[in-house]
Write an enzyme that holds these catalytic residues in place. Structure first.
Site, PDB file in Angstrom:
ATOM      1  CB  CYS A   2      -0.899   0.002   1.234  1.00  0.00           C
ATOM      2  SG  CYS A   2      -1.932   1.486   1.360  1.00  0.00           S
ATOM      3  CD  GLU A 105      -2.873  -2.270  -3.958  1.00  0.00           C
ATOM      4  OE1 GLU A 105      -2.030  -2.316  -4.892  1.00  0.00           O
ATOM      5  OE2 GLU A 105      -2.546  -2.298  -2.760  1.00  0.00           O
TER       6      GLU A 105
END
Length: 233
Positions: A2, A105
């Site tokens: 992340c 993402e």
């Protein structure tokens, strides 16, 4: 991993949500927060107050006190955190919450990478599990930094990445922030994938691929030319 996320709620809302004075938070939305940039995080001291602080991602302070290795410690794997020298002390005494209202993402689509935004609910604020540390440079400067803990992905994330950030539920904020809670078995129960049924995802502009672009347009939903299964939940 992340390494990009969003935080657009007002400082008044964040202060109320995390019980902090609103003058501790700068007033400006962030749509494309990138690694190594200053990030907002919440930590609790042993005096039980919960001020909001600004730091940079990466626990540079523990791994050799070298800012050049920050990109190597942007995330910490929750499964091995107690065995990793960079994080094993912080997981017991230096935990923090990193507020966000979306994380990103990427999905490979032909020759391009398509960014997707992942949200809790309909874009509400949530808290990523983080660790923090500090050290003093030879010049006498105090360097503070933090990292985001990751876990295995839920069903909403797994087709894009084999990791997702740990999202701490509000009922676990006090336990996570309390430096007197240093039993890892208690902490371990928080380090799990967030319920996919409480999340949604959608594609956003490819402008987001450029970490220097930080505006609402780059983070806005888009319609893909070739729809993919589950592109909008």
């Amino acid at each position: 991993m992340c390494n990009r996320y969003r935080l657009t709620h007002s400082k008044q809302y964040l202060a109320e949500r995390f019980q902090a004075a609103d003058d501790e938070v700068e007033e400006h939305p962030r749509y494309n927060i990138a690694t190594t940039q200053p990030v907002l995080n919440v930590r609790r001291t042993r005096q039980k107050d919960s001020p909001l602080h600004t730091h940079a991602l990466g626990i540079d302070s523990i791994l050799g006190k070298d800012m050049s290795i920050g990109n190597q410690t942007l995330n910490a794997r929750s499964e091995t955190v107690t065995a990793t020298p960079a994080f094993r002390d912080s997981i017991l005494t230096k935990r923090c919450l990193i507020p966000a209202d979306g994380f990103y993402e990427w999905q490979k689509m032909g020759s391009v990478k398509q960014p997707y935004c992942f949200e809790v609910g309909e874009g509400e604020v949530f808290a990523l599990a983080g660790l923090w540390d500090e050290w003093r440079s030879p010049e006498g400067q105090t360097i503070e930094s933090c990292t985001i803990l990751t876990t295995t992905p839920n069903s909403l994330v797994e087709d894009m990445h084999d990791r997702m950030p740990v999202i701490v539920t509000p009922d676990k904020y006090d336990v996570w922030l309390d430096p007197d809670v240093n039993d890892f078995n208690t902490i371990r129960g928080i380090l799990k994938p967030y319920d996919a049924n409480l999340m949604r995802r959608y594609p956003v502009s490819r402008k987001l691929n450029n970490s220097k672009i930080d505006d609402a347009e780059a983070a806005s939903p888009v319609t893909l030319d070739t729809p993919t299964q589950g592109q909008l939940f």
